[in-house]
Design an enzyme around this catalytic site. Structure first.
Site, PDB file in Angstrom:
ATOM      1  N   HIS A   1       0.824  -1.219   0.000  1.00 13.92           N
ATOM      2  CA  HIS A   1       0.000   0.000   0.000  1.00 13.92           C
ATOM      3  C   HIS A   1       0.858   1.270   0.000  1.00 13.92           C
ATOM      4  CE1 HIS A   1      -3.582  -2.341   0.428  1.00 13.92           C
ATOM      5  NE2 HIS A   1      -3.287  -2.771   1.634  1.00 13.92           N
TER       6      HIS A   1
ATOM      7  N   HIS B   1      -6.434  -7.260  -0.323  1.00 17.44           N
ATOM      8  CA  HIS B   1      -6.570  -5.843  -0.630  1.00 17.44           C
ATOM      9  C   HIS B   1      -5.795  -5.508  -1.904  1.00 17.44           C
ATOM     10  CE1 HIS B   1      -6.853  -6.160   3.843  1.00 17.44           C
ATOM     11  NE2 HIS B   1      -7.890  -5.378   3.635  1.00 17.44           N
TER      12      HIS B   1
ATOM     13  N   ASP C   1      -4.343 -12.981   3.491  1.00 16.65           N
ATOM     14  CA  ASP C   1      -5.562 -12.488   4.121  1.00 16.65           C
ATOM     15  C   ASP C   1      -6.816 -12.717   3.280  1.00 16.65           C
ATOM     16  OD1 ASP C   1      -4.439 -10.708   2.357  1.00 16.65           O
ATOM     17  OD2 ASP C   1      -4.496  -8.987   3.692  1.00 16.65           O
TER      18      ASP C   1
END
Length: 341
Positions: free
Chosen positions: A158, A195, A282
């Site tokens: 990120h 994500h 995740d």
């Protein structure tokens, strides 16, 4: 498969996490590494200590201003009266045209995308150690290893060129890819974190030499919300060198493997000679932040699909948070890769 690891990550021990207006302890805790180490032990992987590469590999990805900020942030912060135990911005200018700030509070807002990246006394040391782990793994592949796993903490995908966000400070996967570029003209980063790898996408969005592929939960209702859509394909010289595959919430093993098949076709067309996997665990059905429902057996299938790409591979740990199954999911992923290789 060898695995690179250092316990220097423990210096970064964040506490603050804001969830729907509630302050909780972050799920990006040092204990994550302990559980991943258990997964490596169960898979009989040999641990290798990282080499310290200094600023060079980091500077190929991150801006000078950002690196100076991260290195000196805590010292500047502690010069403030009544400073808090962690650095968390109280404003984010969103880069509307303006002047680069000189005050530490201004710089903190400028260089952080959200509140999920609190900076503490040991954050810089931990983040530097994490990049060294990634670069060491990449160097081992350049030196002839077929595949190497990098147990990076804090994670990195990120982080933009000059912004932290989402638990990430320096983009380990991007740094590993740039290191591979020393010998490989075309490199692919395949992000399998739940994500979207928005920082990685941002870093390479206008470049034709690094293909970025991200398989993730649909950002309509999930972090990072404003990036990660299928129409984002790159810009300028990088047009066509970015592929996002957003998945519906609750997607399980079969749906994920179908997405891997789409990614494989795009990767084959790009014709890279080296691969970085931004390995988030995740997407697990048991992960506390998960939106997808991948089983432990499913992670084995993902590992096998990665192996079948047939490229020299650096697997960089990204997400995967505190659950009883975290280590087993890592064992399954690396085991599936090895069995298919």
């Amino acid at each position: 498969m060898k695995a690179v690891y250092t316990d220097k990550h423990r210096s970064h021990d964040p506490q603050f996490f804001l969830v729907r207006g509630q302050v909780r302890r972050t799920t990006e805790q040092p204990e994550r590494a302990d559980r991943l180490l258990k997964g490596l032990k169960d898979g009989n992987h040999t641990l290798v200590a990282p080499t310290e590469f200094g600023q060079g590999p980091r500077a190929r990805v991150h801006s000078p201003e950002y690196l100076r900020f991260l290195e000196g942030a805590w010292d500047e912060w502690t010069q403030l009266p009544d400073y808090g135990p962690e650095m968390i911005a109280n404003f984010h200018p969103n880069r509307v045209p303006g002047n680069y700030p000189t005050h530490i509070i201004g710089k903190l807002g400028w260089h952080t995308a959200d509140t999920a990246c609190p900076i503490g006394v040991g954050t810089w040391a931990g983040a530097c150690a994490s990049t060294d782990v990634a670069v060491t793994a990449a160097q081992m592949v350049l030196d002839g290893e077929d595949a190497v796993y990098a147990l990076c903490r804090p994670p990195g995908h990120h982080a933009y060129r000059d912004m932290a966000g989402g638990f990430c400070f320096m983009n380990n996967s991007a740094i590993a890819a740039e290191h591979l570029r020393l010998k490989h003209e075309r490199v692919v980063i395949l992000d399998v974190d739940v994500h979207h790898g928005n920082g990685t996408q941002g870093i390479f969005y206008e470049r034709p030499d690094v293909l970025t592929v991200s398989i993730h939960a649909d950002p309509v209702g999930y972090y990072p919300f404003v990036w990660g859509y299928a129409h984002e394909r790159g810009e300028g010289n990088g047009l066509g060198a970015n592929l996002n595959i957003p998945l519906p919430m609750g997607t399980g093993d079969d749906g994920y493997i179908e997405a891997m098949a789409i990614a494989e076709k795009t990767i084959a067309s790009f014709a890279p000679t080296a691969l970085v996997v931004a390995l988030g665990l995740d997407a697990s059905e048991h992960d506390p932040l998960a939106a997808l429902k991948v089983t432990t057996a499913g992670f084995g299938r993902i590992g096998a699909a990665i192996a079948r790409l047939g490229l020299p591979t650096v697997l960089v740990q990204e997400g995967g948070y505190l659950s009883d199954i975290l280590g087993a999911n890592l064992t399954a992923t690396l085991g599936g890769f090895e069995a298919a290789r």
